[in-house]
Design a protein around this motif. Sequence first.
Motif, PDB file in Angstrom:
ATOM      1  N   GLU A 291       0.824  -1.210   0.000  1.00 21.09           N
ATOM      2  CA  GLU A 291       0.000   0.000   0.000  1.00 21.09           C
ATOM      3  C   GLU A 291       0.856   1.258   0.000  1.00 21.09           C
ATOM      4  OE1 GLU A 291      -0.328  -2.524   2.034  1.00 21.09           O
ATOM      5  OE2 GLU A 291      -2.245  -3.422   1.413  1.00 21.09           O
ATOM      6  N   LYS A 292       1.931   1.234   0.750  1.00 17.65           N
ATOM      7  CA  LYS A 292       2.811   2.399   0.834  1.00 17.65           C
ATOM      8  C   LYS A 292       3.396   2.740  -0.535  1.00 17.65           C
ATOM      9  CE  LYS A 292       7.489   3.384   2.511  1.00 17.65           C
ATOM     10  NZ  LYS A 292       8.547   2.974   3.446  1.00 17.65           N
ATOM     11  N   TRP A 293       3.933   1.737  -1.221  1.00 19.21           N
ATOM     12  CA  TRP A 293       4.598   1.992  -2.501  1.00 19.21           C
ATOM     13  C   TRP A 293       3.594   2.271  -3.612  1.00 19.21           C
ATOM     14  CZ3 TRP A 293       9.353   3.405  -2.443  1.00 19.21           C
ATOM     15  CH2 TRP A 293      10.166   3.002  -1.385  1.00 19.21           C
ATOM     16  N   GLN A 294       2.399   1.728  -3.499  1.00 21.38           N
ATOM     17  CA  GLN A 294       1.364   2.083  -4.469  1.00 21.38           C
ATOM     18  C   GLN A 294       1.004   3.559  -4.350  1.00 21.38           C
ATOM     19  OE1 GLN A 294      -1.741  -0.781  -3.632  1.00 21.38           O
ATOM     20  NE2 GLN A 294      -1.294  -1.920  -5.516  1.00 21.38           N
ATOM     21  N   LEU A 295       0.916   4.047  -3.123  1.00 14.05           N
ATOM     22  CA  LEU A 295       0.584   5.455  -2.899  1.00 14.05           C
ATOM     23  C   LEU A 295       1.697   6.363  -3.420  1.00 14.05           C
ATOM     24  CD1 LEU A 295      -1.159   7.693  -1.754  1.00 14.05           C
ATOM     25  CD2 LEU A 295      -0.103   7.291   0.497  1.00 14.05           C
ATOM     26  N   LEU A 296       2.958   6.036  -3.111  1.00 15.31           N
ATOM     27  CA  LEU A 296       4.076   6.856  -3.572  1.00 15.31           C
ATOM     28  C   LEU A 296       4.186   6.826  -5.096  1.00 15.31           C
ATOM     29  CD1 LEU A 296       6.808   5.986  -0.910  1.00 15.31           C
ATOM     30  CD2 LEU A 296       5.307   7.984  -1.014  1.00 15.31           C
ATOM     31  N   SER A 297       3.933   5.684  -5.671  1.00 14.50           N
ATOM     32  CA  SER A 297       3.942   5.567  -7.129  1.00 14.50           C
ATOM     33  C   SER A 297       2.850   6.435  -7.736  1.00 14.50           C
ATOM     34  CB  SER A 297       3.763   4.107  -7.548  1.00 14.50           C
ATOM     35  OG  SER A 297       3.683   3.982  -8.944  1.00 14.50           O
ATOM     36  N   TYR A 298       1.695   6.433  -7.098  1.00 14.37           N
ATOM     37  CA  TYR A 298       0.573   7.251  -7.576  1.00 14.37           C
ATOM     38  C   TYR A 298       0.908   8.741  -7.486  1.00 14.37           C
ATOM     39  CZ  TYR A 298      -4.009   9.467  -7.751  1.00 14.37           C
ATOM     40  OH  TYR A 298      -5.059  10.283  -8.072  1.00 14.37           O
ATOM     41  N   LEU A 299       1.553   9.145  -6.379  1.00 17.40           N
ATOM     42  CA  LEU A 299       1.922  10.542  -6.210  1.00 17.40           C
ATOM     43  C   LEU A 299       2.874  10.999  -7.306  1.00 17.40           C
ATOM     44  CD1 LEU A 299       2.428  10.793  -2.331  1.00 17.40           C
ATOM     45  CD2 LEU A 299       0.609  11.845  -3.701  1.00 17.40           C
ATOM     46  N   SER A 300       3.887  10.184  -7.590  1.00 21.33           N
ATOM     47  CA  SER A 300       4.863  10.553  -8.625  1.00 21.33           C
ATOM     48  C   SER A 300       4.215  10.605 -10.000  1.00 21.33           C
ATOM     49  CB  SER A 300       6.024   9.547  -8.635  1.00 21.33           C
ATOM     50  OG  SER A 300       6.728   9.582  -7.422  1.00 21.33           O
ATOM     51  N   GLY A 301       3.485   9.532 -10.339  1.00 24.38           N
ATOM     52  CA  GLY A 301       2.890   9.450 -11.669  1.00 24.38           C
ATOM     53  C   GLY A 301       1.830  10.504 -11.921  1.00 24.38           C
TER      54      GLY A 301
END
Length: 341
Positions: A291-301
Amino acid sequence: MRLVGAEISVLSLLMMSLHGAAALTHSLKFFFTASSGVPNFPEFVSVGLLDEVEISHYDSDTRRSEPRQDWMIRVTEDDPQFWQRNTELTMGAQQDFRGHIEIAKRRFNQTGDYSQKEVEPDPADPFPEIYLSPGLGELTGPLLATTRPEALTLHEADKKTLYFNCVKGINRSGLCDRLPTVWSNRLGQNGPGPQWRILYKPPLKKRTADLQWRILHGAVASNAFISVINPTVLSKCPFCDLRETIYHVFTECKRLASFFSLLTSVFSLFNVVFTENIFIMGAAYKKAEKEKWQLLSYLSGSQNGHLFKQEGQSEGQRGAGGQSSVAGEHQGQALARVPLL
């Protein structure tokens, strides 16, 4: 399987150097080949080579050691028993290798002949591992590197590994010395590369993932590119009047300073250091903290998408010839396969 092992080629190799009066170096090699049940091939063959030229030959069919060069006949004229002694020695070696073959048969449980139905094949018989290769020859490059060559075997390679190596083999010329992305040199090749596997993972939408793919390949129509095609479009950035390349749009423009500062603060809440590499290449996905990395990936993208839209809106407001560079989705799609730096 009529052949023991893999035909047990070159069972023995003797190399020595002969130094003549002219200080020349020569090579003398003897090759012994033993086999079992190979059609139209002697069970034992011995070949002597001097400087890679055959000078003597023996096989189990003729049972004679014979010269293969005229000068070999002349140099042995003073020793009439030379070839007889050589024949006897080679016949002794033949007996030794025949014993080795029988031992190998017993170890591999091949004491009979499968083709003559003397024995039935045993599923437990060991079989030599076969390693596959994409056949790259002398071609190299980051996109041709094989990370786990030991996994590329006929028995154990998974379909993804086979597919990747087939792609490398088919496209080897185009992939030779090619970098993974147009950003590789700019951001450094020592850090994490493009995170392709997270581009289309939820919660990222396909539209956002497509844009990220285009950014990584340099396929976003910046003003620096559009101005070459259409002179009515200025090559400058609408925010700072510097030349607008793809690097400027997503990492260099002065308007990004406060934006990057905000992302740095947000990422720090997750104990992750925000960098330009993460912003462009993507946040590495780790299953342990999904969940953490999905959120960070979403923020960047998603923020790349906002920059893309913001740049186009500002360009449209500026009215430079009525043309918007990075805002035109249809332009970017038409140029999706062309590096637009």
